[in-house]
Write a protein that holds these residues in place. Structure first.
Motif, PDB file in Angstrom:
ATOM      1  N   ILE A 110      -9.803 -43.495  27.371  1.00 45.53           N
ATOM      2  CA  ILE A 110      -9.187 -42.506  26.493  1.00 45.53           C
ATOM      3  C   ILE A 110      -7.745 -42.223  26.899  1.00 45.53           C
ATOM      4  CG2 ILE A 110      -9.294 -40.088  25.768  1.00 45.53           C
ATOM      5  CD1 ILE A 110     -12.340 -40.357  25.848  1.00 45.53           C
ATOM      6  N   LEU A 111      -7.479 -42.134  28.179  1.00 53.21           N
ATOM      7  CA  LEU A 111      -6.102 -41.890  28.618  1.00 53.21           C
ATOM      8  C   LEU A 111      -5.197 -43.065  28.256  1.00 53.21           C
ATOM      9  CD1 LEU A 111      -6.659 -40.196  32.097  1.00 53.21           C
ATOM     10  CD2 LEU A 111      -6.123 -39.114  29.904  1.00 53.21           C
ATOM     11  N   ARG A 112      -5.730 -44.267  28.368  1.00 56.90           N
ATOM     12  CA  ARG A 112      -4.941 -45.455  28.018  1.00 56.90           C
ATOM     13  C   ARG A 112      -4.656 -45.514  26.522  1.00 56.90           C
ATOM     14  NH1 ARG A 112      -8.213 -48.712  29.907  1.00 56.90           N
ATOM     15  NH2 ARG A 112      -9.184 -49.640  28.051  1.00 56.90           N
ATOM     16  N   LYS A 113      -5.646 -45.185  25.707  1.00 54.98           N
ATOM     17  CA  LYS A 113      -5.504 -45.303  24.261  1.00 54.98           C
ATOM     18  C   LYS A 113      -4.781 -44.120  23.624  1.00 54.98           C
ATOM     19  CE  LYS A 113      -7.703 -49.201  23.364  1.00 54.98           C
ATOM     20  NZ  LYS A 113      -7.091 -50.313  22.603  1.00 54.98           N
ATOM     21  N   LEU A 114      -4.860 -42.955  24.242  1.00 56.33           N
ATOM     22  CA  LEU A 114      -4.349 -41.749  23.604  1.00 56.33           C
ATOM     23  C   LEU A 114      -3.199 -41.101  24.366  1.00 56.33           C
ATOM     24  CD1 LEU A 114      -4.728 -39.750  21.267  1.00 56.33           C
ATOM     25  CD2 LEU A 114      -6.380 -38.528  22.688  1.00 56.33           C
ATOM     26  N   TYR A 115      -3.377 -40.889  25.659  1.00 54.34           N
ATOM     27  CA  TYR A 115      -2.386 -40.143  26.428  1.00 54.34           C
ATOM     28  C   TYR A 115      -1.144 -40.981  26.729  1.00 54.34           C
ATOM     29  CZ  TYR A 115      -0.662 -36.733  29.819  1.00 54.34           C
ATOM     30  OH  TYR A 115       0.090 -35.804  30.476  1.00 54.34           O
ATOM     31  N   THR A 116      -1.330 -42.256  27.051  1.00 56.64           N
ATOM     32  CA  THR A 116      -0.188 -43.116  27.354  1.00 56.64           C
ATOM     33  C   THR A 116       0.778 -43.229  26.182  1.00 56.64           C
ATOM     34  OG1 THR A 116      -1.465 -44.372  28.988  1.00 56.64           O
ATOM     35  CG2 THR A 116       0.519 -45.424  28.108  1.00 56.64           C
ATOM     36  N   PRO A 117       0.292 -43.475  24.936  1.00 56.33           N
ATOM     37  CA  PRO A 117       1.233 -43.508  23.810  1.00 56.33           C
ATOM     38  C   PRO A 117       1.989 -42.193  23.625  1.00 56.33           C
ATOM     39  CG  PRO A 117      -0.846 -44.503  23.181  1.00 56.33           C
ATOM     40  CD  PRO A 117      -1.071 -43.859  24.516  1.00 56.33           C
ATOM     41  N   LEU A 118       1.324 -41.077  23.917  1.00 58.49           N
ATOM     42  CA  LEU A 118       1.945 -39.775  23.763  1.00 58.49           C
ATOM     43  C   LEU A 118       3.103 -39.581  24.734  1.00 58.49           C
ATOM     44  CD1 LEU A 118       1.851 -36.938  22.450  1.00 58.49           C
ATOM     45  CD2 LEU A 118       0.208 -36.295  24.214  1.00 58.49           C
ATOM     46  N   LEU A 119       2.991 -40.152  25.956  1.00 53.10           N
ATOM     47  CA  LEU A 119       3.999 -39.959  26.994  1.00 53.10           C
ATOM     48  C   LEU A 119       5.035 -41.081  27.061  1.00 53.10           C
ATOM     49  CD1 LEU A 119       2.190 -38.500  30.133  1.00 53.10           C
ATOM     50  CD2 LEU A 119       3.593 -37.327  28.447  1.00 53.10           C
ATOM     51  N   SER A 120       4.908 -42.083  26.239  1.00 54.68           N
ATOM     52  CA  SER A 120       5.852 -43.195  26.293  1.00 54.68           C
ATOM     53  C   SER A 120       7.243 -42.728  25.866  1.00 54.68           C
ATOM     54  CB  SER A 120       5.372 -44.332  25.400  1.00 54.68           C
ATOM     55  OG  SER A 120       5.413 -43.930  24.038  1.00 54.68           O
ATOM     56  N   LEU A 121       8.266 -43.535  26.193  1.00 57.32           N
ATOM     57  CA  LEU A 121       9.633 -43.183  25.834  1.00 57.32           C
ATOM     58  C   LEU A 121       9.809 -43.136  24.322  1.00 57.32           C
ATOM     59  CD1 LEU A 121      11.647 -45.241  28.484  1.00 57.32           C
ATOM     60  CD2 LEU A 121      11.053 -42.808  28.504  1.00 57.32           C
ATOM     61  N   LYS A 122       8.998 -43.914  23.615  1.00 58.43           N
ATOM     62  CA  LYS A 122       8.987 -43.879  22.159  1.00 58.43           C
ATOM     63  C   LYS A 122       7.581 -43.495  21.709  1.00 58.43           C
ATOM     64  CE  LYS A 122      12.617 -47.365  21.552  1.00 58.43           C
ATOM     65  NZ  LYS A 122      12.962 -48.679  20.934  1.00 58.43           N
TER      66      LYS A 122
END
Length: 298
Positions: A110-122
């Motif tokens: 879940i963190l890989r699929k949801l949280y990582t995109p949220l925190l990316s530079l874009k």
């Protein structure tokens, strides 16, 4: 969910209310601190957890995970949280391995699929809905347990919180409760146990189920049997409340009214969690006990 992500990147500002001060007692200080947490800006989740092996077990087969974060920018703030309780079965080694794999697999997926995109530079929108992401995470955990821990199994109750949207994924007989003030606790999950099914069919009363010799027998668990679809649903929480996740080591021995009293009367979520574990042990502690309590903003 797309609108929610747009809100995270969008623009909105808010301000905290004034907090009056005066000479107070220790109890008033504790109450004031809890009220202050309820009005904190940026909006955030207040989390506590506690665990015990219990009084009659030699080994802890429960596992839990808490992860919370707040990203506050000029565009506003939205709290994020992932919380998981797993109660292993199949003998102390198999049970411990299965529950540990469950919380790790679901958490990492879940963190890989949801949280990582949220925190990316874009920042980008996730691939799939929250329900789909939760379902895929639980299924991944099931496949890993079947492969790596033959004969092992575990319950799993997980809550994903993003803003005021909460998604619950559930397999087994751990539970999630929602507590709104003095209103009766709301059970957000359905036990996948034999006796619960017999109660639903009208073949057992609730009182009979509580003392039935097969009350701990599950017909659905991660790592056991064929592939299945976990119970998953989303709700919106629009006012301040508590979310409680726990293994049956708590709810199986402590009445719901007492659970609610301990939560509402505690000075903090940490104190509430420890009080719940203590109450389960005082009631005999026949099983491992795991508790996560989240104060939801509202």
């Amino acid at each position: 969910m797309r609108r929610l992500f747009d809100h995270i990147i969008g623009s909105r500002k808010s301000s905290a209310g004034d907090i009056p001060t005066r000479p107070v007692s220790y109890g008033d200080v504790a109450t004031g601190l809890e009220r202050l947490k309820k009005t904190l800006e940026p909006s955030q989740l207040i989390v506590g957890c506690a665990q015990s092996v219990g009084k009659q077990r030699q080994h802890n087969e429960d596992a839990l995970l808490t992860f919370s974060a707040t990203l506050a920018t000029n565009g506003g703030s939205v709290p994020f949280g992932l919380f998981v309780v797993a109660d292993g079965m199949g003998g102390h080694q198999h049970g411990e391995q299965a529950s540990t794999l469950a919380v790790r697999c679901v958490g990492s997926y879940i963190l890989r699929k949801l949280y990582t995109p949220l925190l990316s530079l874009k920042p980008s929108h996730p691939d799939g809905s929250l329900v789909e992401i939760m379902q895929e995470g639980v299924q991944e955990a099931h496949r890993v347990i079947v492969k790596q821990v033959p004969g092992g199994g575990t319950t799993l109750t997980a809550a994903l919180i993003l803003g005021n949207q909460m998604t619950i994924a559930h397999v087994g007989d751990s539970r999630a409760y929602l507590i709104y003030g003095n209103e009766p606790m709301e059970v957000l999950t359905r036990d996948h146990s034999l006796v619960k099914r017999l109660v639903e069919l009208g073949q057992l009363t609730t009182a009979e189920a509580a003392v039935h010799p097969q009350r701990n027998v599950l017909y659905r668990a991660l790592g056991q049997g064929e592939a299945f679809t976990p119970d998953i649903h989303s709700i919106q929480v629009l006012e301040a409340a508590y979310l409680l996740l726990c293994s049956d080591g708590l709810w199986g021995v402590v009445p719901e009214a007492e659970i609610q009293r301990l939560v509402l009367q505690a000075c903090s979520v940490e104190d509430a969690c420890q009080g719940l574990v203590d109450a389960a042990n005082e009631a005999g502690g026949p099983d491992n006990i795991s508790v996560i309590l989240i104060r939801l903003p509202g």
